[in-house]
Write an enzyme that holds these catalytic residues in place. Structure first.
Site, PDB file in Angstrom:
ATOM      1  CE1 TYR A 109      -3.676   2.592   1.066  1.00 35.96           C
ATOM      2  CE2 TYR A 109      -1.793   3.623   2.140  1.00 35.96           C
ATOM      3  CZ  TYR A 109      -3.096   3.698   1.668  1.00 35.96           C
ATOM      4  OH  TYR A 109      -3.784   4.864   1.780  1.00 35.96           O
ATOM      5  CD  GLU A 197      -5.798   4.660  -1.124  1.00 34.66           C
ATOM      6  OE1 GLU A 197      -5.851   4.971   0.075  1.00 34.66           O
ATOM      7  OE2 GLU A 197      -6.772   4.222  -1.760  1.00 34.66           O
TER       8      GLU A 197
END
Lengths: 386, 293
Positions: A109, A197
């Site tokens: 992530y 993101e």
């Protein structure tokens, strides 16, 4: 302003980042053709809507044949996809992104956002790719690594390396992984994003580092210097009333209640919603007419509020500073007449030229209930609609 | 007494020849502020209602000894204007402009800090010290009364509402600061609380926050650790939905964080008297003062 995944990935590629090969398709035929053009057996079909949580809602499917791809397209295109983020009605899927399947080795992530407390952009990363960051933050906050991003220089290379090593990225891939982080930070700064993101950022079994997903939010205040990016706005994804309000220079957010609010200033507008609730009512909207609204803007604001069929009454709360109460009063009178307003209307005016403003309301002959302060205004409007 | 602005303030306006710059500069002067000059590139040598206009801030500072600036230039040029003021040695930079890109704000903050200057805002109504007849901003002067309450707020008109309630109850103000509703701001709640705590002219403090970020929680912690004067608090937006920006760039509940309930709870835990209703800001302050006496 939100970008679609396929748009975010176009931006990523413009900064030299790797994404899976993919094609955007808006029909079943186009999906079939895209599958054929990608040429592999495994492909992924992904619904392009702004809301997150697409995977769990069935908006992301692995396929292994053109027929299977077409079947998924049939099931998704033109239908509403309901995720946990976009409310009970969901969002109509108008486009699909068809991408090659990849031999994934590990998922990470990575995100860049503005840390308000520290007043600087930061990079956040975790080795738990594919999981939502809020979940990781709750369960294992220590698993989220953070590094400052300098708002001018970008992400320093040593910081990128430090994160890469701390995540345990295999040595042969470390250089490419760190370079990916530096480029993501550059995309964030140069496009004036408020968030980038990548979840997941993956390493593959054939030793590549690829942005498998992509999410990008742009700072609306900076769009003036990115005319090309402004064109990426998808108004289909936005509340039509909010779009109309914005065009008129008003700030509007639709809520679930039945008391429409027209207020000057964001803080006072929120406080007005709050006091309605405290007195047992439910606000139908947030509406800030800004510091210097004209009579026309007040009329537009009324139209927008009345466009919500749930509205049973309106509360106008103005504290005039720059804005003069007599101008607002004239706007209220004009709008009431022009729109043939029938629902209860409570008006509280205070500040600059308030006596003149109140006189205009009184002499208008219209059924407008004046209020001397916020408590009285809230009490009267709640009573009137119940 | 007051904080940051008062009798010693020598103010310039950057963007004085624009409609708002002119309007508010003249309103500040009418209130009593010592306005010494204005700056608009290309308009040096002219005047706005006999206030001299210069091309650059450094020239304005050299010629007039200015120590504060009020900025009205459009958002696209605001970061440059702030840097120009900081570089010229202006001590207090009040940036009224709204709509500035967040990354520009982060850059501005670094530049101002490195120059040893102080910025208020951006996207704020400014600052006023009624007892010293000094107003640097766009707030209506007439609602204020000289006195001993310090006010710090992220909002504009909601602050006017609070000030009016105070003035009605005879609670005058030492200084009122609107710190602005953007994600990155120059002077924070904590900075303001520290200044009010040190100011002999301030007896009690009102702190108005809103949803988004964690500034109110941090400020509450600061109050618990460092503030001995009575503090009253309010947080706007308890009815705001998550994930929606409520007018101000910074007013958004993101990822379940930044709710009014959390902020009010943090304030209460720090001993702050929290007003439940925006109609009770004045009465809550009066009660807090009475409880202490």
């Amino acid at each position: 302003m939100k970008l679609h995944e396929f748009q975010a990935k176009e931006r990523f590629r413009a900064y030299g980042l790797s994404t899976p090969r993919g094609l955007v398709a808006d029909s079943v035929e186009a999906v079939r053709a895209a599958y054929a053009e990608l040429g592999g057996e495994l492909a992924v079909v992904k619904a392009q809507i702004h809301a997150g949580g697409r995977g769990k809602a069935g908006g992301v499917k692995l396929v292994r044949s053109a027929d299977e791809a077409a079947g998924v397209a049939e099931a998704l295109l033109g239908k509403a996809l309901v995720t946990k983020q976009n409310g009970p009605d969901g969002t109509i899927v108008r486009r699909l992104l068809v991408e090659e399947g990849l031999p994934i080795a590990k998922e990470y992530y990575v995100a860049i956002t503005l840390d308000r407390q520290r007043e600087t952009p930061i990079l956040m990363a975790s080795a738990e790719g594919g999981t939502e960051i809020e979940e990781v933050a709750e369960r294992n906050p220590g698993a989220i690594l953070r590094e400052d991003v300098d708002p001018v220089r970008g992400l320093a290379e040593f910081r990128a390396r430090r994160v890469t090593y701390a995540l345990g990225v295999p040595k042969p891939l470390a250089r490419a992984f760190a370079a990916t982080l530096v480029k993501l930070a550059r995309a964030f700064l140069d496009d004036d994003a408020s968030m980038v993101e990548v979840n997941p950022l993956v390493t593959t079994k054939d030793d590549r580092v690829i942005c498998l997903d992509g999410k990008m939010l742009l700072d609306d205040n900076a769009l003036f210097r990115h005319p090309g990016l402004s064109e990426l706005r998808d108004e289909n994804e936005e509340d039509p009333t909010e779009v109309r309000a914005k065009a008129a220079g008003l700030s509007y957010v639709n809520l679930d209640g039945n008391i429409g609010c027209l207020v000057n200033g964001a803080g006072l507008a929120m406080a007005t919603m709050d006091i309605i609730k405290l007195h047992g009512g439910e606000p139908a909207n947030f509406l800030d007419v800004g510091g210097s609204a004209s009579a026309e803007q007040v009329t537009t604001a009324f139209k927008i509020i009345l466009g919500d069929p749930a509205v049973k009454g309106i509360l106008v709360n103005i504290f005039g500073g720059i804005m003069r109460c007599d101008i607002v009063a004239q706007g209220v009178v004009d709008a009431t007449k022009a729109l043939g307003l029938e629902c209860p209307l409570v008006v509280r005016l205070h500040g600059t030229n308030m006596a003149e403003g109140r006189a205009i309301l009184e002499s208008s002959g219209l059924k407008i209930t004046p209020a001397g302060n916020m408590r009285e205004a809230a009490t009267k409007i709640v009573e009137a609609v119940s | 007494m007051s904080i940051l602005v008062g009798k010693d303030t020598r103010l310039i306006t950057q963007g004085i020849t624009g409609e708002y710059g002119r309007l508010h500069t003249l309103a500040c002067r009418a209130y009593g502020t010592n306005v010494v000059a204005g700056v608009t590139p290309g308009r040096g040598g002219s005047a706005v209602d006999d206030i001299p206009v210069y091309d650059t801030v450094s020239e304005a500072r050299e010629k007039t000894g200015a120590n504060a600036t009020m900025i009205f230039v459009p958002a696209a040029f605001a970061a440059d204007a702030v840097e120009e003021a900081a570089e010229a040695g202006i001590e207090l930079i009040v940036c009224i402009t709204e709509g500035i890109p967040a990354l520009d704000e982060a850059r501005m903050k670094r530049i101002v800090t490195a120059a040893g200057a102080r910025m208020i805002g951006p996207n704020c109504p400014g600052i006023i010290s009624p007892g010293e007849k000094c107003k640097v901003g766009i707030m209506p002067g007439f609602i204020h009364k000289p006195g001993r309450i310090g006010v710090v707020s992220r909002s504009g008109t909601l602050t006017y509402e609070a000030v009016w309630q105070f003035s009605e109850l005879g609670l005058g103000q030492s200084t009122c600061i609107g710190i602005g509703g953007d994600p990155v701001i120059g002077t924070t709640h904590i900075d303001s609380l520290a200044l009010f705590q040190e100011d002999d002219g301030t007896e009690a403090i009102l702190m108005i926050g809103e949803i988004g970020g964690t500034a109110e929680e941090e400020a509450a912690q600061f109050v618990r650790d460092h503030v001995t004067k009575p503090v009253v608090g309010f947080v706007a937006g308890r009815t705001a939905p998550a994930g929606k920006r409520m007018g101000h760039a910074g007013a958004i509940i993101a990822g379940g964080k930044g709710t009014a309930a959390e902020k009010m709870e943090a304030m209460r835990a720090a001993g702050i008297a929290v007003a439940e209703s925006p109609a009770d800001l004045g009465s809550t302050m009066a009660e807090a003062l009475a409880a202490r006496a």
